[in-house]
Write a protein that holds these residues in place. Sequence first.
Motif, short mmCIF file in Angstrom:
data_model
loop_
_atom_site.label_atom_id
_atom_site.label_comp_id
_atom_site.label_asym_id
_atom_site.label_seq_id
_atom_site.Cartn_x
_atom_site.Cartn_y
_atom_site.Cartn_z
N LEU A 85 0.85 -1.22 -0.05
CA LEU A 85 0.02 0.09 0.05
C LEU A 85 1.02 1.15 0.06
O LEU A 85 1.75 1.38 0.70
CB LEU A 85 -1.02 -0.12 1.26
N PRO A 86 0.55 2.02 -0.91
CA PRO A 86 1.46 3.61 -0.79
C PRO A 86 1.30 4.17 0.73
O PRO A 86 0.16 4.00 1.25
CB PRO A 86 0.51 4.41 -1.89
N PHE A 87 2.28 4.48 1.28
CA PHE A 87 2.26 5.04 2.58
C PHE A 87 2.30 4.00 3.69
O PHE A 87 2.31 4.34 4.77
CB PHE A 87 1.38 6.29 2.79
N GLY A 88 2.01 2.66 3.33
CA GLY A 88 1.85 1.81 4.12
C GLY A 88 2.89 1.34 5.11
O GLY A 88 2.86 1.29 6.11
N THR A 89 4.17 1.57 4.56
CA THR A 89 5.37 1.28 5.16
C THR A 89 5.66 2.52 6.05
O THR A 89 6.44 2.12 7.06
CB THR A 89 6.69 0.93 4.47
#
Length: 105
Positions: free
Chosen positions: A85-89
């Motif tokens: 997911l984008p920004f998930g990390t």
Amino acid sequence: MNNSFWDSTLGRFRLVAIIEGISYLVLLGIAMPLKYFAGFPEAVKYTGWIHGVLFVWYMALLLKVWIQYRWSFGKVVLAFIASLLPFGTFVLDSKLKKEQQAADA
């Protein structure tokens, strides 16, 4: 308390997760538009390759953290999903920072 990301496996995982997350955003937000709107496919080729290497490194460290810190299977699955997911990390890192501080204490 450790002063560096490199002082522990969890710290190294957090660092790679952040770098992997940045590479994913660059791939989606810069390289893909360059490919499809500016006719520059090399942007995706090289950025995608770098991101792929970072993703493999992330997965290898996730396995190591899972074993060393005895994470639950559910937590490992959530860390895997965070990488997709984008920004998930970045969200994951905010949670792991607290865990690392507790482990270092």
